[in-house]
Design a protein around this motif. Structure first.
Motif, PDB file in Angstrom:
ATOM      1  N   SER C  42       5.598  24.721  19.124  1.00  0.00           N
ATOM      2  CA  SER C  42       7.053  24.726  19.349  1.00  0.00           C
ATOM      3  C   SER C  42       7.400  25.165  20.771  1.00  0.00           C
ATOM      4  O   SER C  42       8.370  24.685  21.350  1.00  0.00           O
ATOM      5  CB  SER C  42       7.741  25.672  18.358  1.00  0.00           C
ATOM      6  N   CYS C  47      11.310  23.824  21.706  1.00  0.00           N
ATOM      7  CA  CYS C  47      12.365  23.739  20.696  1.00  0.00           C
ATOM      8  C   CYS C  47      12.727  25.147  20.227  1.00  0.00           C
ATOM      9  O   CYS C  47      11.961  25.772  19.477  1.00  0.00           O
ATOM     10  CB  CYS C  47      11.886  22.902  19.515  1.00  0.00           C
ATOM     11  N   ASP C  49      14.960  26.424  18.131  1.00  0.00           N
ATOM     12  CA  ASP C  49      15.108  26.644  16.684  1.00  0.00           C
ATOM     13  C   ASP C  49      13.747  26.788  16.009  1.00  0.00           C
ATOM     14  O   ASP C  49      13.563  27.642  15.142  1.00  0.00           O
ATOM     15  CB  ASP C  49      15.883  25.489  16.037  1.00  0.00           C
ATOM     16  N   CYS C  50      12.807  25.910  16.415  1.00  0.00           N
ATOM     17  CA  CYS C  50      11.465  25.955  15.826  1.00  0.00           C
ATOM     18  C   CYS C  50      10.756  27.253  16.236  1.00  0.00           C
ATOM     19  O   CYS C  50      10.070  27.876  15.427  1.00  0.00           O
ATOM     20  CB  CYS C  50      10.641  24.755  16.292  1.00  0.00           C
TER      21      CYS C  50
END
Lengths: 113, 113, 113, 113, 113, 113
Positions: C42, C47, C49-50
């Motif tokens: 991630s 990312c 959110d990840c």
């Protein structure tokens, strides 16, 4: 902000923006299919602003919910779980579009009565 | 090589491969449109093997040259000049498919005469 | 929002979400190692959110600060300075988790006394 | 080629290469776990050369086939079907490593007898 | 937040941050050119925080509007329309920097009178 | 292959290719700086064909080895170790260009004598 970019006097950026607009015009492929191509490309490249734009345009082109979710699924399978946060926001945008359209339609129906 | 991966005993990878296959099956959207989605997604993510696969599948689904180049153009505009080397190879693959098909058709015509 | 996606009736998206969950289950590799794999993947794919999700899960799996920073360092070296803004937010999330856990523990200690 | 880069006199590139090497050294996390992190990061970023390097290093660190395929699965789920061509080549590299090791072991056994 | 990362005790992350800073120092290439390289790299990799940082640094290095838009155009052509939302925000940041500088200059002129 | 793409009759792709060429023309920024921007953008996006093209163009624009390696270093720091295989090939291309130029120069000197 586009206006500011376009007024920068950089002719090539203006031409690029023009090519961008024309890429989705009706041709051998329909605008609907081209907007779906833009949507899935935006999903796998994970750009929320681009996704939002193409969701709105797809709704305008009459893409159904079943069609949306099949396109989302292609993007999800190609791009992997890293696309999920963007997929979530795409679904949220879609829902907002549907709600706005319903209100708009019910208001128009009300106006006619 | 897929066979080796699938015989690895990892059930989840097998399930992923299954999802990958099924994502392009006829549904609310046609297989033709879904293969075009896969093609443009592969172009903007710049994966030659994936592009080749979807070019072949698109040819099988009856995508015309004009349709191909409009889809390529969406990919090019979205993904930028960094996709050009992949676009070149995509066009080369397309041409090979067309040549093979012509030979195949002329042979079949010859066999009939 | 996941609930909405899952209630869309698209069975394949549901199956993908299921595969996503199961990829991190205890197996030949521990859940801890798998969450670290998810975290670094991630981070290099950038990312937020990840990253947040995997930071929380790593904390639950007992990853120490030293282990976190070594994993962050692998992500930073592989993915480059472009990951730094995400690394900063990852460290912020980690700190929030640690603070919450301390409060939780001190409250439980207080309750026992 | 690394030698040429290192002899370029650019001290900062040399320092980067040094940081790259040290990121995978035994620490709070084992070299084995760090090489798995490097492997999955390389898979989701889709770099065949990097994948090959980390497959070899993981084999040296004693990663089992079951562990490899679980790590591959995390990479596949996170990175999507676009990683499949790289996954195929990763499995091929792994198989080559296993074959070489078997030959090496059987030769050593033969030498002892 | 950098301070927290640097105080983590992870020496290698600190060294990476150091390499990151030194990469843009005056050398065979000027700091101005190097900041432009960082700006375009950040634009094609689509990282808003990095773009903001390099826009500010480029303004400090005396990059003119015409130079900015030519660099933006290279990034746009290489990276495609997916960079447009980031280009928009870059232009907004640039405008904010120019406005702040004008205020600063007019205040200094006022103080002198 | 460009010829085939350009003869496809897709006017927009032709216009994109035209924009791509013109992005590197002398302007407020020199061609040399623009080619360096293209080189670093290609390095962080990890496209060997694009890197090769810009290495050749940078050599033509008189970029020195020290300048090349400082630009490579910016790309390496921004893009991380995942760019190293591409950096290696970039250095190899650079060396080939330098060797060809030396041969060319010594032949011209020989012809004059």
């Amino acid at each position: 902000m586009n206006r500011k970019i376009l007024s920068s006097g950089n002719l090539q950026i203006q031409r690029f923006f023009n090519l961008d607009t024309r890429a989705y015009e009706e041709g051998a492929l329909s605008s609907k299919v081209k907007e779906l191509l833009g949507l899935v490309a935006s999903l796998v490249l994970r750009c929320d602003d681009c996704i939002t734009y193409h969701v709105i345009r797809c709704v305008e082109e009459g893409v159904s919910d079943a069609e949306f979710f099949e396109a989302f699924n292609v993007g999800l399978v190609v791009g992997g779980s890293i696309t999920i946060p963007h997929l979530r926001r795409a679904v949220q945008r879609l829902e907002e579009c549907r709600t706005l359209n319903k209100r708009h339609l019910s208001r128009r129906r009300h106006d006619k009565e």
